[in-house]
Motif scaffolding. Structure first.
Motif, short mmCIF file in Angstrom:
data_model
loop_
_atom_site.label_atom_id
_atom_site.label_comp_id
_atom_site.label_asym_id
_atom_site.label_seq_id
_atom_site.Cartn_x
_atom_site.Cartn_y
_atom_site.Cartn_z
N ALA A 91 82.81 -24.25 4.68
CA ALA A 91 83.19 -23.72 5.99
C ALA A 91 82.91 -22.22 6.13
CB ALA A 91 84.68 -23.97 6.24
N GLY A 92 82.95 -21.51 5.02
CA GLY A 92 82.79 -20.06 5.09
C GLY A 92 84.11 -19.36 5.40
N TYR A 93 85.22 -20.05 5.24
CA TYR A 93 86.54 -19.47 5.46
C TYR A 93 87.50 -19.93 4.38
CZ TYR A 93 85.06 -18.64 10.32
OH TYR A 93 84.40 -18.23 11.43
N CYS A 94 88.46 -19.08 4.05
CA CYS A 94 89.63 -19.51 3.28
C CYS A 94 90.79 -19.50 4.28
CB CYS A 94 89.87 -18.58 2.08
SG CYS A 94 90.46 -16.93 2.49
N PRO A 95 91.98 -19.95 3.90
CA PRO A 95 93.04 -20.04 4.90
C PRO A 95 93.32 -18.74 5.66
CG PRO A 95 93.65 -21.33 3.00
CD PRO A 95 92.37 -20.61 2.64
N GLY A 96 93.41 -17.62 4.96
CA GLY A 96 93.70 -16.36 5.65
C GLY A 96 92.58 -15.92 6.57
N THR A 97 91.35 -16.01 6.09
CA THR A 97 90.22 -15.56 6.91
C THR A 97 89.98 -16.51 8.07
OG1 THR A 97 88.58 -16.68 5.52
CG2 THR A 97 89.12 -14.41 4.96
N GLY A 98 90.28 -17.80 7.87
CA GLY A 98 90.12 -18.77 8.95
C GLY A 98 91.08 -18.50 10.11
N VAL A 99 92.32 -18.17 9.78
CA VAL A 99 93.31 -17.86 10.83
C VAL A 99 92.94 -16.56 11.53
CG1 VAL A 99 95.73 -17.28 11.27
CG2 VAL A 99 95.16 -19.18 9.75
N ALA A 100 92.48 -15.56 10.75
CA ALA A 100 92.06 -14.30 11.37
C ALA A 100 90.85 -14.51 12.27
CB ALA A 100 91.75 -13.26 10.28
N ALA A 101 89.90 -15.35 11.84
CA ALA A 101 88.74 -15.66 12.67
C ALA A 101 89.16 -16.41 13.93
CB ALA A 101 87.71 -16.47 11.88
N LEU A 102 90.16 -17.27 13.80
CA LEU A 102 90.71 -17.97 14.97
C LEU A 102 91.28 -16.95 15.95
CD1 LEU A 102 91.46 -20.72 16.30
CD2 LEU A 102 93.62 -20.57 15.04
N GLY A 103 91.97 -15.95 15.43
CA GLY A 103 92.51 -14.89 16.29
C GLY A 103 91.42 -14.10 16.98
N GLU A 104 90.25 -14.05 16.36
CA GLU A 104 89.08 -13.39 16.96
C GLU A 104 88.44 -14.25 18.04
OE1 GLU A 104 85.60 -11.73 14.80
OE2 GLU A 104 87.10 -11.25 13.28
N GLY A 105 88.81 -15.54 18.06
CA GLY A 105 88.26 -16.45 19.05
C GLY A 105 87.01 -17.20 18.60
N LYS A 106 86.76 -17.24 17.31
CA LYS A 106 85.57 -17.95 16.81
C LYS A 106 85.80 -19.45 16.86
CE LYS A 106 83.82 -14.17 14.17
NZ LYS A 106 83.37 -13.64 12.90
N ARG A 107 84.87 -20.16 17.48
CA ARG A 107 85.03 -21.61 17.68
C ARG A 107 85.02 -22.41 16.38
NH1 ARG A 107 80.74 -22.49 22.21
NH2 ARG A 107 81.14 -20.49 23.16
N ASP A 108 84.17 -22.01 15.43
CA ASP A 108 84.14 -22.75 14.17
C ASP A 108 85.46 -22.61 13.42
OD1 ASP A 108 83.60 -20.06 13.62
OD2 ASP A 108 82.27 -20.51 11.94
N ALA A 109 86.17 -21.53 13.65
CA ALA A 109 87.47 -21.33 13.01
C ALA A 109 88.51 -22.32 13.57
CB ALA A 109 87.95 -19.90 13.20
N VAL A 110 88.36 -22.71 14.83
CA VAL A 110 89.27 -23.72 15.41
C VAL A 110 89.14 -25.01 14.61
CG1 VAL A 110 89.77 -25.12 17.44
CG2 VAL A 110 89.17 -22.72 17.73
N VAL A 111 87.92 -25.44 14.37
CA VAL A 111 87.68 -26.66 13.60
C VAL A 111 88.23 -26.50 12.19
CG1 VAL A 111 85.90 -28.20 12.67
CG2 VAL A 111 85.66 -27.26 14.98
N TYR A 112 88.00 -25.35 11.57
CA TYR A 112 88.48 -25.10 10.22
C TYR A 112 90.02 -25.18 10.14
CZ TYR A 112 89.64 -22.82 5.88
OH TYR A 112 90.17 -22.55 4.66
N VAL A 113 90.69 -24.48 11.04
CA VAL A 113 92.17 -24.46 11.02
C VAL A 113 92.72 -25.85 11.30
CG1 VAL A 113 94.22 -23.54 12.18
CG2 VAL A 113 92.36 -22.00 11.52
N LEU A 114 92.15 -26.56 12.27
CA LEU A 114 92.62 -27.92 12.55
C LEU A 114 92.38 -28.83 11.34
CD1 LEU A 114 91.51 -28.43 16.26
CD2 LEU A 114 93.84 -28.10 15.38
N GLY A 115 91.25 -28.67 10.67
CA GLY A 115 90.97 -29.45 9.46
C GLY A 115 91.97 -29.14 8.36
N GLY A 116 92.32 -27.88 8.21
CA GLY A 116 93.33 -27.49 7.22
C GLY A 116 94.69 -28.09 7.53
N LEU A 117 95.07 -28.07 8.79
CA LEU A 117 96.34 -28.67 9.20
C LEU A 117 96.33 -30.18 8.98
CD1 LEU A 117 97.05 -26.61 12.43
CD2 LEU A 117 98.27 -26.46 10.24
N PHE A 118 95.19 -30.80 9.25
CA PHE A 118 95.06 -32.24 9.02
C PHE A 118 95.18 -32.55 7.52
CE2 PHE A 118 92.41 -36.07 8.28
CZ PHE A 118 93.18 -36.98 9.00
N GLY A 119 94.54 -31.74 6.68
CA GLY A 119 94.64 -31.91 5.24
C GLY A 119 96.07 -31.75 4.75
N ALA A 120 96.80 -30.78 5.31
CA ALA A 120 98.21 -30.59 4.95
C ALA A 120 99.04 -31.79 5.37
CB ALA A 120 98.74 -29.31 5.60
#
Length: 185
Positions: A91-120
């Protein structure tokens, strides 16, 4: 007050992640493929300086080690770490960087964070079935630190914790200084 402090520190951490390029999946992939080591240099330097500050603060009585929470080491942590690393590389993100990228509005980060939540969620659903398996067998006694803790067992107990922290900190800082910014293709 604790929540407010957490929000302020989280915002500052996100700001720093953004400034060093850690919210850009291309920068992270460049680091993981050893082509662009600027972020690796920053991470190594930060680990060195902060670990020395932490151990020094504990030894000088400025930081209460009782506030630290050392997690148990067990086989599932190793497997989880491998899965996290694989996801990080893909993905090119770890949990912290993925959430920060989501805060930046990056669309791929949305998929990453949702995938992480699904995994949890999946982990939560299967936890009861795997809780009594070999995945949770403790390694090295479970809760251990590298050195110098009154609360937890130490892997190295005969040497001053500040000396150990100093050696590791210096090694990380020197490694950060020696790494090239970019590797020639």
């Amino acid at each position: 007050m604790t929540i407010l402090l957490a929000v302020v520190l989280g915002a500052l951490f996100g700001f720093v992640l953004q400034r060093v390029g850690a919210t850009d999946s291309k920068v992270i992939r460049g680091m993981l493929t050893l082509k662009d080591l600027r972020l690796a240099k920053t991470i190594l330097f930060a680990i060195g300086v902060s670990s020395f500050a932490l151990f020094s603060g504990m030894q000088l009585g400025l930081i209460d080690a009782g506030h630290m929470s050392v997690k148990s080491a067990y086989y599932g942590v190793l497997i989880g770490g491998l899965l996290l690393g694989l996801g990080w590389a893909i993905a090119g993100y770890c949990p912290g960087t993925g959430v920060a990228a989501l805060g930046e509005g990056k669309r791929d980060a949305v998929v990453y964070v949702l995938g992480g939540l699904f995994g949890a969620l999946i982990y939560t659903l299967v936890y009861e079935k795997i809780a009594d398996t070999w995945l949770f067998e403790k390694i090295a006694g479970g809760k251990v630190t590298l050195a110098g803790s009154e609360k937890y067992a130490s892997l190295i107990s005969d040497i001053s914790p500040i000396l150990i922290a100093g050696v590791f900190a210096a090694a990380f800082v020197v490694l950060a200084a020696l790494l090239p910014r970019r590797v020639a293709a």
